[in-house]
Write a protein that holds these residues in place. Structure first.
Motif, PDB file in Angstrom:
ATOM      1  N   SER A   1       0.806  -1.229   0.000  1.00  0.00           N
ATOM      2  CA  SER A   1       0.000   0.000   0.000  1.00  0.00           C
ATOM      3  C   SER A   1       0.835   1.274   0.000  1.00  0.00           C
ATOM      4  N   GLU A   2       2.150   1.153   0.012  1.00  0.00           N
ATOM      5  CA  GLU A   2       2.997   2.337   0.095  1.00  0.00           C
ATOM      6  C   GLU A   2       3.054   3.078  -1.239  1.00  0.00           C
ATOM      7  N   ALA A   3       2.951   4.394  -1.169  1.00  0.00           N
ATOM      8  CA  ALA A   3       2.902   5.221  -2.381  1.00  0.00           C
ATOM      9  C   ALA A   3       4.202   5.189  -3.175  1.00  0.00           C
ATOM     10  N   CYS A   4       5.315   4.913  -2.500  1.00  0.00           N
ATOM     11  CA  CYS A   4       6.615   4.922  -3.186  1.00  0.00           C
ATOM     12  C   CYS A   4       6.889   3.615  -3.921  1.00  0.00           C
ATOM     13  N   LEU A   5       5.947   2.681  -3.878  1.00  0.00           N
ATOM     14  CA  LEU A   5       6.130   1.371  -4.482  1.00  0.00           C
ATOM     15  C   LEU A   5       5.401   1.272  -5.823  1.00  0.00           C
ATOM     16  N   ARG A   6       6.029   0.631  -6.804  1.00  0.00           N
ATOM     17  CA  ARG A   6       5.345   0.332  -8.059  1.00  0.00           C
ATOM     18  C   ARG A   6       5.619  -1.125  -8.410  1.00  0.00           C
ATOM     19  N   VAL A   7       4.546  -1.866  -8.689  1.00  0.00           N
ATOM     20  CA  VAL A   7       4.642  -3.277  -9.061  1.00  0.00           C
ATOM     21  C   VAL A   7       4.445  -3.393 -10.564  1.00  0.00           C
ATOM     22  N   VAL A   8       5.296  -4.181 -11.216  1.00  0.00           N
ATOM     23  CA  VAL A   8       5.244  -4.324 -12.673  1.00  0.00           C
ATOM     24  C   VAL A   8       5.048  -5.790 -13.028  1.00  0.00           C
ATOM     25  N   ASP A   9       3.968  -6.077 -13.711  1.00  0.00           N
ATOM     26  CA  ASP A   9       3.623  -7.426 -14.151  1.00  0.00           C
ATOM     27  C   ASP A   9       4.251  -7.676 -15.522  1.00  0.00           C
ATOM     28  N   CYS A  10       5.113  -8.702 -15.595  1.00  0.00           N
ATOM     29  CA  CYS A  10       5.822  -9.020 -16.837  1.00  0.00           C
ATOM     30  C   CYS A  10       5.419 -10.385 -17.391  1.00  0.00           C
ATOM     31  N   GLN A  11       4.211 -10.842 -17.096  1.00  0.00           N
ATOM     32  CA  GLN A  11       3.783 -12.142 -17.598  1.00  0.00           C
ATOM     33  C   GLN A  11       3.873 -12.156 -19.129  1.00  0.00           C
ATOM     34  N   TYR A  12       4.355 -13.285 -19.649  1.00  0.00           N
ATOM     35  CA  TYR A  12       4.518 -13.383 -21.100  1.00  0.00           C
ATOM     36  C   TYR A  12       4.571 -14.840 -21.512  1.00  0.00           C
TER      37      TYR A  12
ATOM     38  N   ARG B   1      -0.676 -10.314 -21.650  1.00  0.00           N
ATOM     39  CA  ARG B   1      -1.638  -9.259 -21.339  1.00  0.00           C
ATOM     40  C   ARG B   1      -2.994  -9.856 -20.955  1.00  0.00           C
ATOM     41  N   GLU B   2      -3.386 -10.917 -21.622  1.00  0.00           N
ATOM     42  CA  GLU B   2      -4.658 -11.562 -21.269  1.00  0.00           C
ATOM     43  C   GLU B   2      -4.639 -12.059 -19.830  1.00  0.00           C
ATOM     44  N   ARG B   3      -3.517 -12.665 -19.428  1.00  0.00           N
ATOM     45  CA  ARG B   3      -3.395 -13.146 -18.051  1.00  0.00           C
ATOM     46  C   ARG B   3      -3.413 -11.984 -17.068  1.00  0.00           C
ATOM     47  N   TYR B   4      -2.719 -10.900 -17.426  1.00  0.00           N
ATOM     48  CA  TYR B   4      -2.703  -9.713 -16.572  1.00  0.00           C
ATOM     49  C   TYR B   4      -4.106  -9.157 -16.392  1.00  0.00           C
TER      50      TYR B   4
ATOM     51  N   VAL C   1       1.128  -2.528 -12.827  1.00  0.00           N
ATOM     52  CA  VAL C   1       1.010  -2.137 -14.228  1.00  0.00           C
ATOM     53  C   VAL C   1       1.581  -3.272 -15.066  1.00  0.00           C
ATOM     54  N   PHE C   2       1.263  -3.267 -16.344  1.00  0.00           N
ATOM     55  CA  PHE C   2       1.703  -4.356 -17.212  1.00  0.00           C
ATOM     56  C   PHE C   2       2.817  -3.897 -18.139  1.00  0.00           C
TER      57      PHE C   2
ATOM     58  N   TYR D   1       7.564  -8.864 -11.552  1.00  0.00           N
ATOM     59  CA  TYR D   1       7.278 -10.294 -11.450  1.00  0.00           C
ATOM     60  C   TYR D   1       6.758 -10.818 -12.776  1.00  0.00           C
ATOM     61  N   ASP D   2       6.847 -12.130 -12.941  1.00  0.00           N
ATOM     62  CA  ASP D   2       6.227 -12.798 -14.081  1.00  0.00           C
ATOM     63  C   ASP D   2       5.409 -13.961 -13.544  1.00  0.00           C
TER      64      ASP D   2
END
Length: 276
Positions: free
Chosen positions: A15-26, A35-38, A47-48, A92-93
């Protein structure tokens, strides 16, 4: 300093504002599948990043099957994701490890300092029963423009020199042993490996999608002199990034990625390949 974060850590900081999570599923066999899985489920607030369009450029004569994007292209993506100088980024992936590793290496190449991969990826997150979401976040765009770090990018001439036995350093081929030896090649147009390369499979760094402990990684690479400059490559510059992370975790300082990798090497007709 670690390049890896555990799911428990991410859950406690989500929940921290300074954090960004990036989804790299492929899925290398189906470019739309990630993208469909995301869109179906992802870690909340993620974000994807698409390997094919965000983390790769268009294929050209040279540069390999997944050419790296330009700095402008990559930074535009990061700005759109609301990433600033002090943002902590967790990639992450699906649990394979390679796609998140590609994101981490590209981020470091273009100057982002606080970047980590999620150990075990989405699979580990789900196994712990942590929350999922299908909401697509919309972040305020930033204008942060970092200074790039070309010290972790090997150029073609460096690789060429090492292949001929010139210069200081070691080439590490990250592909599976059968491809390295030229026993078969499912993707590229030639079999074998770059001359003078040593084979260290990228999957050997992982146990069920989780990176081995530092002491285990150090043992795995114990035949390599710690201060030897290392250049890792694979087929197209993706799975080599797992070796990049593992070597850095094990304490090796001078590690570069040959971004175009074997698919770039064989795009030059005059370049030899070795078959064991």
């Amino acid at each position: 300093m670690t390049l890896i974060r555990e799911p428990e850590w991410l859950m406690s900081h989500l929940s921290e504002a300074c954090l960004r999570v990036v989804d790299c599923q492929y899925d290398l066999s189906n470019g739309d599948k990630g993208r469909e899985r995301y869109e179906m489920e992802h870690i909340p607030s993620a974000v994807f990043a698409d390997i094919g369009t965000d983390l790769s450029a268009d294929i050209r004569e040279h540069g390999g099957r997944h050419p790296i994007p330009s700095k402008e292209m990559f930074v535009r993506f990061m700005q759109q994701a609301g990433i600033a100088q002090d943002t902590i980024i967790i990639a992450y992936d699906g649990g394979e490890g390679a796609f998140a590793a590609r994101f981490l290496w590209l981020s470091q190449l273009y100057g982002y300092e606080h970047v980590y991969v999620l150990n075990g990826g989405l699979r580990a997150w789900k196994e712990l029963g942590y929350p999922l979401s299908s909401d697509i976040p919309d972040y305020k765009r930033t204008d942060y423009w970092p200074e790039e770090n070309n010290d972790i990018l090997a150029d073609y001439e460096e690789v060429k020199a090492l292949s001929m036995g010139h210069g200081e350093g070691l080439l590490i081929d990250s592909r599976e042993e059968a491809r390295f030896k030229g026993l078969y090649e499912p993707i590229d147009t030639k079999c074998g490996h770059i001359p003078n390369a040593r084979n260290m499979e990228w999957m050997g760094n992982l146990d069920d999608g989780h990176y081995l402990a530092r002491v285990e990684l150090a043992s795995r690479f114990k035949s390599l002199v710690t201060d030897t400059p290392l250049i890792v490559y694979c087929g197209s510059g993706i799975t080599a990034c797992v070796n990049y992370i593992a070597l850095k975790q094990a304490g090796y300082k001078e590690v570069k990625v040959y971004a175009g990798s074997f698919s770039d090497w064989i795009s030059y007709d005059e370049n030899p390949v070795k078959i064991d």
